[in-house]
Motif scaffolding. Structure first.
Motif, short mmCIF file in Angstrom:
data_model
loop_
_atom_site.label_atom_id
_atom_site.label_comp_id
_atom_site.label_asym_id
_atom_site.label_seq_id
_atom_site.Cartn_x
_atom_site.Cartn_y
_atom_site.Cartn_z
N ARG A 164 0.79 -1.23 -0.06
CA ARG A 164 0.01 -0.20 -0.09
C ARG A 164 1.00 1.31 -0.02
O ARG A 164 0.60 2.34 -0.58
CB ARG A 164 -1.05 0.08 1.24
CG ARG A 164 -2.03 1.02 1.21
CD ARG A 164 -2.83 0.88 2.33
NE ARG A 164 -3.57 -0.13 2.65
CZ ARG A 164 -4.89 -0.16 2.22
NH1 ARG A 164 -5.23 0.65 1.43
NH2 ARG A 164 -5.48 -1.31 2.40
N SER A 219 -5.55 3.90 -2.77
CA SER A 219 -5.97 2.45 -2.43
C SER A 219 -7.03 2.39 -1.50
O SER A 219 -7.45 1.15 -1.10
CB SER A 219 -4.95 1.65 -2.21
OG SER A 219 -4.09 1.96 -1.13
N PHE A 242 -5.56 -4.08 -4.12
CA PHE A 242 -4.54 -3.25 -4.08
C PHE A 242 -3.28 -3.88 -4.13
O PHE A 242 -2.37 -3.33 -4.69
CB PHE A 242 -4.77 -2.17 -2.92
CG PHE A 242 -4.32 -2.69 -1.57
CD1 PHE A 242 -2.89 -2.99 -1.31
CD2 PHE A 242 -5.19 -2.90 -0.52
CE1 PHE A 242 -2.69 -3.46 0.07
CE2 PHE A 242 -4.86 -3.44 0.72
CZ PHE A 242 -3.49 -3.75 0.95
#
Length: 674
Positions: A361, A371, A379
């Motif tokens: 992330r 995301s 993601f």
């Protein structure tokens, strides 16, 4: 009485500015106007002088302008060959007439242009001779020889030597207009009409030729009627035939001046801002007046003055600073390696303790990808596939470091007694025997040195590729499975070097055939000893056998450096190496151990699989050929290659190593079957 000699050629070297207009560094122009070589009517400068002056021209482009009705065949051939040999690009311009041997000279150009109103003529060489029948036949043979030589020169342009020889031996004069010459491939292009072409028929003694085109016959007749009766038909010093063309046309001169003005303007523009600096004004004037000085060259000279006695404001070092993206990548990589135990953890690392999902992330955030609200599978998939995400490259970096760590930590022994080699490709290669020159021959006083010869006993070395695939998918990231790209690559690194070790020890146990058609260990090679357990006597016998190996009559005196044994014999080998007294000579032997500390023991369990009793000796690979481990371009470490997964939902990796193992010399290895 002969008249004063008149030069039939003129050579002019162009100025640097004129050469620049042509796009070359140096250029020259040659005018061949008049009879060539030894004239029909008067004494002239010989072709030898012409060739000498031509060879003295240091130019990259030469233009030869021709307005001649011919002359001496030997001189013409010499001029043709001299032009062909010259390093410059030669352009021929037929301004008026290129008749007889003058047409041969025209064929010497890399490019041949012909004025639209010019004329070219080819015929066989001819001469005047008097004498008996033998002398007349000799002259006829000589003319045929010249014709054959000339035909090759014409055919170099037309590509048809038989046709050219026919033109030179049929006894006719073959005239060509510019269009006809172009069609027959004698010339490359037709240029605008030249005034000198129109005057050539009037000023040159064309009446020496028996067959003329109608246009030339008319002009020649008018010229003959106008000529004084007491003077022979010949080229006069003041005629157009002996004078080079006038100066360049006004348009060409204007172009040269315009180019020079533009050059000066660019130099002034570069120097203008610095005119107050010391020495700049003088340098500007010097550069403007030097026609060979380009604006670029002037700019470099200006920089030399401006930079004189100056130092860089940044000092002598250039420092490249990391940006935030570089720092993040480095921190992420080190955090993952620390979790895997590959490196020591740093407390200041902001990514320390992050899970794989959190790192994915963070990579998307740096790439500008939002995301929020996405599940892990979505993601994490984006982290692998987004064009700006560095997540995949970070994992590849960690995997590569883990792989190399495993490669370096693997316990292998083959490096101790083999040598590393290099091959540029996968083609079979040859290695020259290091023992090819065991001794030098005596050279008696005043005698010649003799060349040594290298036989074809050299062994062949060949590369092969070894590798495996593994992948990191989204499931591994979601599960925070660090082993997927740390432990697995590490194990593959170990497997890579273990593969090389397998190949090396397979040479000892497999006993391959050498280039002489005999197995590596064989009685014929004197390196396969009578079987016996490891003892002082058997080790000494192996060392003696290796020392007595020969290359022809020369004894090589090779020293045994290593005793290579299976794991089952390691204890015995170490006892023989370290014992103070002779081993196996008797229970209470006090005889000193003659082989004590004369060798090193290398143990490998791969040998046990083939035989738990056989043992081997090897010389030092530093000074002798034993076994070579060849690597592609010398790269001894395995290579990790990455590709975005298609068969897997993530990233695929390939671990590859290109290597080959070959025994080089049977004399540096020995075997005792035990």
């Amino acid at each position: 009485m002969s008249k004063k000699a008149t030069a039939w050629y003129a050579i002019r070297r162009k100025t640097a500015m004129a050469a620049a207009v042509l796009g070359v560094v140096a250029a020259a122009e040659i005018y061949i106007y008049g009879d060539i070589g030894e004239s029909w009517y008067e004494e002239t400068v010989s072709a030898a002088t012409f060739v000498k002056e031509l060879n003295d021209i240091d130019a990259t482009a030469i233009t030869v302008r021709i307005n001649s009705i011919g002359g001496s065949v030997p001189d013409g051939l010499a001029i043709y060959n001299a032009l062909r040999r010259h390093k410059a690009e030669v352009t021929i311009e037929i301004d008026g007439m290129a008749l007889s041997v003058a047409s041969l000279i025209a064929m010497a150009g890399d490019k041949v242009n012909m004025a639209n109103n010019a004329m070219l003529m080819i015929h066989g060489p001819w001469s005047y001779v008097s004498g008996n029948s033998v002398e007349l036949r000799d002259m006829a043979d000589q003319l045929d020889t010249w014709a054959a030589a000339m035909s090759n020169s014409y055919a170099a342009r037309t590509g048809d030597q038989p046709a050219m020889l026919a033109l030179l031996t049929d006894g006719k004069d073959h005239f060509y207009t510019a269009e006809q010459a172009l069609a027959e491939k004698f010339v490359d292009a037709i240029t605008d009409p030249m005034p000198v072409s129109a005057s050539a028929a009037r000023d040159l003694p064309l009446n020496r030729y028996r067959s003329l085109p109608a246009a030339l016959q008319t002009a020649s007749t008018l010229a003959a009627a106008a000529a004084p009766s007491q003077e022979p038909l010949m080229t006069t010093p003041n005629s157009a035939a002996t004078q080079p063309p006038a100066a360049p046309a006004a348009s060409a001169a204007s172009a040269i001046l315009a180019a020079d003005n533009a050059r000066r303007g660019q130099i002034r523009a570069s120097f203008g801002k610095f005119s107050s600096r010391e020495g700049v004004a003088a340098l500007q004037a010097q550069c403007e007046d030097d026609h060979a000085c380009t604006p670029e060259a002037a700019g470099l000279k200006l920089l030399d003055i401006l930079g004189k006695d100056k130092t860089s404001v940044n000092g002598l070092n250039i420092v490249t600073l990391e940006d935030e993206t570089d720092k993040a990548r480095k921190g992420t990589t080190e955090a993952l390696l620390a979790r895997a135990g590959v490196v020591k953890a740093e407390g200041s690392n902001p990514f320390r303790g992050f899970t794989l999902s959190e790192l994915a992330r963070a990579s998307l955030t740096r790439a500008g990808y939002r995301s929020e609200g996405q599940d892990k599978k979505t993601f994490i998939g984006a982290a692998f596939t987004h064009s700006s995400s560095d997540f995949g490259s970070i994992l590849a970096n960690v995997a590569e470091k883990s792989m190399l760590k495993g490669y370096e930590e693997a316990a292998e022994t083959f490096q101790l007694w083999t040598r590393a080699g290099e091959l540029p490709d996968f083609k079979p290669g040859k290695r020259v025997d290091l023992n090819a020159f065991p001794s030098l021959r005596k050279v008696a006083e005043g005698a010649e040195y003799k060349y040594a010869t290298i036989g074809d006993r050299g062994e062949t070395v060949l590369l092969a590729t070894y590798g495996e695939l593994f992948s990191i998918n989204r499931q591994a990231i979601i599960n925070d499975d660090l082993d997927a790209f740390t432990r697995i690559p590490k194990l593959m690194g170990r497997a890579a070097i273990r593969t090389i070790g397998d190949l090396v020890y397979a040479v000892l146990t497999g006993n391959p055939i050498m280039s002489d058609g005999v197995a590596l260990f064989d009685a014929a090679h004197k390196n396969l000893l009578v079987g016996g357990a490891i003892s002082t006597a058997t080790v000494d016998a192996m060392g003696a056998a290796m020392a007595k190996q020969k290359n022809g009559p020369a004894v090589l005196n090779i020293a045994m450096q290593y005793l290579i044994v299976p794991r089952a014999l390691r204890g015995t080998a170490n006892v023989v190496r370290s014992s103070e007294f002779e081993v196996n000579a008797g229970k209470n032997s006090t005889t000193p151990n003659s082989v004590r500390d004369t060798f090193e023991v290398i143990t490998d369990a791969r040998l046990d699989e083939a035989s738990a009793t056989a043992w081997y000796g090897a010389a030092s690979a530093t000074t002798n050929d034993t076994i070579e481990v060849s690597y592609l371009d010398g790269n001894q470490a395995p290579v990790l290659e990455q590709k975005d997964g298609w068969n897997v939902d993530g990233t695929e990796f390939k671990v590859r190593i290109d290597a080959g193992v070959s025994p080089l010399d049977f004399r540096t290895l020995a075997k005792n079957p035990g």
